[in-house]
Motif scaffolding. Structure first.
Motif, PDB file in Angstrom:
ATOM      1  N   PRO A  33       6.136   2.627   3.576  1.00 54.20           N
ATOM      2  CA  PRO A  33       5.478   3.827   3.018  1.00 54.20           C
ATOM      3  C   PRO A  33       3.985   3.822   3.334  1.00 54.20           C
ATOM      4  N   ALA A  34       3.383   4.991   3.237  1.00 57.46           N
ATOM      5  CA  ALA A  34       1.949   5.138   3.481  1.00 57.46           C
ATOM      6  C   ALA A  34       1.155   4.356   2.440  1.00 57.46           C
ATOM      7  N   ASP A  35      -0.058   3.905   2.818  1.00 58.08           N
ATOM      8  CA  ASP A  35      -0.891   3.169   1.886  1.00 58.08           C
ATOM      9  C   ASP A  35      -1.440   4.111   0.802  1.00 58.08           C
ATOM     10  N   LYS A  36      -1.817   3.540  -0.338  1.00 55.21           N
ATOM     11  CA  LYS A  36      -2.365   4.302  -1.470  1.00 55.21           C
ATOM     12  C   LYS A  36      -1.472   5.498  -1.816  1.00 55.21           C
ATOM     13  N   LEU A  37      -0.184   5.227  -1.896  1.00 53.97           N
ATOM     14  CA  LEU A  37       0.789   6.311  -2.049  1.00 53.97           C
ATOM     15  C   LEU A  37       0.624   7.055  -3.371  1.00 53.97           C
ATOM     16  N   ALA A  38       0.302   6.357  -4.464  1.00 57.81           N
ATOM     17  CA  ALA A  38       0.145   7.015  -5.764  1.00 57.81           C
ATOM     18  C   ALA A  38      -0.977   8.060  -5.708  1.00 57.81           C
ATOM     19  N   LEU A  39      -2.104   7.693  -5.060  1.00 57.04           N
ATOM     20  CA  LEU A  39      -3.216   8.627  -4.943  1.00 57.04           C
ATOM     21  C   LEU A  39      -2.834   9.803  -4.045  1.00 57.04           C
ATOM     22  N   ARG A  40      -2.163   9.506  -2.943  1.00 53.69           N
ATOM     23  CA  ARG A  40      -1.733  10.567  -2.041  1.00 53.69           C
ATOM     24  C   ARG A  40      -0.763  11.530  -2.740  1.00 53.69           C
ATOM     25  N   ALA A  41       0.153  10.978  -3.515  1.00 56.40           N
ATOM     26  CA  ALA A  41       1.114  11.814  -4.246  1.00 56.40           C
ATOM     27  C   ALA A  41       0.401  12.702  -5.264  1.00 56.40           C
ATOM     28  N   ALA A  42      -0.629  12.145  -5.905  1.00 50.90           N
ATOM     29  CA  ALA A  42      -1.388  12.930  -6.885  1.00 50.90           C
ATOM     30  C   ALA A  42      -2.117  14.088  -6.207  1.00 50.90           C
ATOM     31  N   ILE A  43      -2.713  13.818  -5.035  1.00 55.11           N
ATOM     32  CA  ILE A  43      -3.427  14.875  -4.300  1.00 55.11           C
ATOM     33  C   ILE A  43      -2.446  15.964  -3.853  1.00 55.11           C
ATOM     34  N   ALA A  44      -1.299  15.536  -3.313  1.00 60.05           N
ATOM     35  CA  ALA A  44      -0.297  16.501  -2.853  1.00 60.05           C
ATOM     36  C   ALA A  44       0.222  17.344  -4.018  1.00 60.05           C
ATOM     37  N   ALA A  45       0.485  16.704  -5.156  1.00 57.77           N
ATOM     38  CA  ALA A  45       0.982  17.430  -6.325  1.00 57.77           C
ATOM     39  C   ALA A  45      -0.051  18.426  -6.835  1.00 57.77           C
ATOM     40  N   LEU A  46      -1.320  18.013  -6.845  1.00 62.33           N
ATOM     41  CA  LEU A  46      -2.382  18.909  -7.294  1.00 62.33           C
ATOM     42  C   LEU A  46      -2.516  20.100  -6.351  1.00 62.33           C
ATOM     43  N   LEU A  47      -2.409  19.853  -5.038  1.00 61.39           N
ATOM     44  CA  LEU A  47      -2.528  20.910  -4.042  1.00 61.39           C
ATOM     45  C   LEU A  47      -1.420  21.960  -4.219  1.00 61.39           C
TER      46      LEU A  47
END
Length: 290
Positions: A33-47
């Motif tokens: 999986p991509a690094d820093k996945l929790a942060l990436r998921a949060a950004i995607a969800a917010l977007l």
């Protein structure tokens, strides 16, 4: 409170979907999986959550105007507070419409204004203070004169159905389908919603199409640069989730926020008059023969 709650719950569910789904999908497709996945998921969800919330907010302001591909009306609306009703009078002798010496129906007009004392939008006749109805035992309304943007009156003709057997013309049977239409522009007024003019609008269509297309773009951005799926997988997931949101989720959210408001009740014809109209004999229906 509904819109913030919808945004919060939607974003939270999207975060779980992006985090858990990406772990599984990228572990299967890429082994890592991509690094820093929790942060990436949060950004995607917010977007995605912000875009869905923005669209729901727009729909709350103008219900149905900028709906999904499958439902948007492509129309704008304009309110009016007065009009003139064009009427044909019933002739009890001929049991049809009154006609002049040339055989044309005699038209009379009556001016109506929106009542300021009623809680629901009601139009009353200026001289008699009687509530507007499209027809009764003595007359039927065949047109409306409404002031256009330039201040000049524009005629809206009642849509009629002709009886091939008798030659008589009458309103369409479904009261909710009865309309007064301006022939040149296609603008129309619903018989059950006096005071609102519906105007076909290319600008509305363009904005609705832009919103629909942007939904897929936002999903693609979430999957490709944010969550680091490759372009092919990002396109596939964006198409699948975009359609899912458009077909199931957005109609549900639109329905929730529309119920929260209190839209004005339509001016519906008197049930007594409607029952009378439905039970009239074929001879009395011929009042509209032309």
């Amino acid at each position: 409170m509904t819109l913030p709650l919808i945004f919060g719950l939607t974003t939270l569910m999207l975060f779980g979907l992006f985090w858990g789904g990406t772990l599984v999908a990228q572990g299967y497709f890429y082994q890592q999986p991509a690094d820093k996945l929790a942060l990436r998921a949060a950004i995607a969800a917010l977007l995605v959550g912000l875009f869905i919330g923005f669209w729901v907010w727009i729909d709350k302001k103008s219900p149905g105007k900028y709906d999904t591909f499958f439902s948007f009306s492509g129309e704008s609306t304009r309110d009016f507070s007065e009009f003139e009703a064009v009427r044909w009078q019933y002739d009890p002798i001929t049991k049809g419409v009154k006609k002049d010496a040339q055989g044309a129906p005699v038209e009379t007009t009556a001016k109506f204004k929106k009542s300021t004392t009623s809680k629901t939008p009601t139009f009353v006749e200026e001289t008699t203070n009687k509530k507007f109805v499209t027809h009764d035992t003595d007359m039927m309304t065949v047109g409306l004169f409404v002031k256009g943007e330039d201040g000049n009156p524009v005629r809206f003709k009642a849509e009629m159905k002709k009886d091939d057997r008798t030659g008589a013309v009458n309103y369409v049977s479904d009261v909710n389908e009865r309309r007064f239409v301006e022939e040149k522009s296609g603008r129309y007024i619903k018989a059950t919603q006096m005071g609102v003019m519906y105007v076909p609008s290319s600008g509305v269509v363009a904005i609705a199409l832009l919103l629909n297309a942007s939904l897929f773009v936002v999903w693609f951005i979430a999957f490709w640069p944010v969550l680091r799926f490759n372009m092919g997988h990002a396109l596939m997931f964006a198409a699948a989730f975009g359609l899912l949101i458009m077909l199931l989720v957005l109609p549900l959210l639109f329905g929730i926020v529309r119920k929260e408001g209190k839209p004005p009740e339509p001016v519906v014809m008197d049930s007594v008059l409607e029952r009378h109209y439905s039970s009239t004999t074929s001879s009395s229906r011929e009042m509209a023969t032309i």
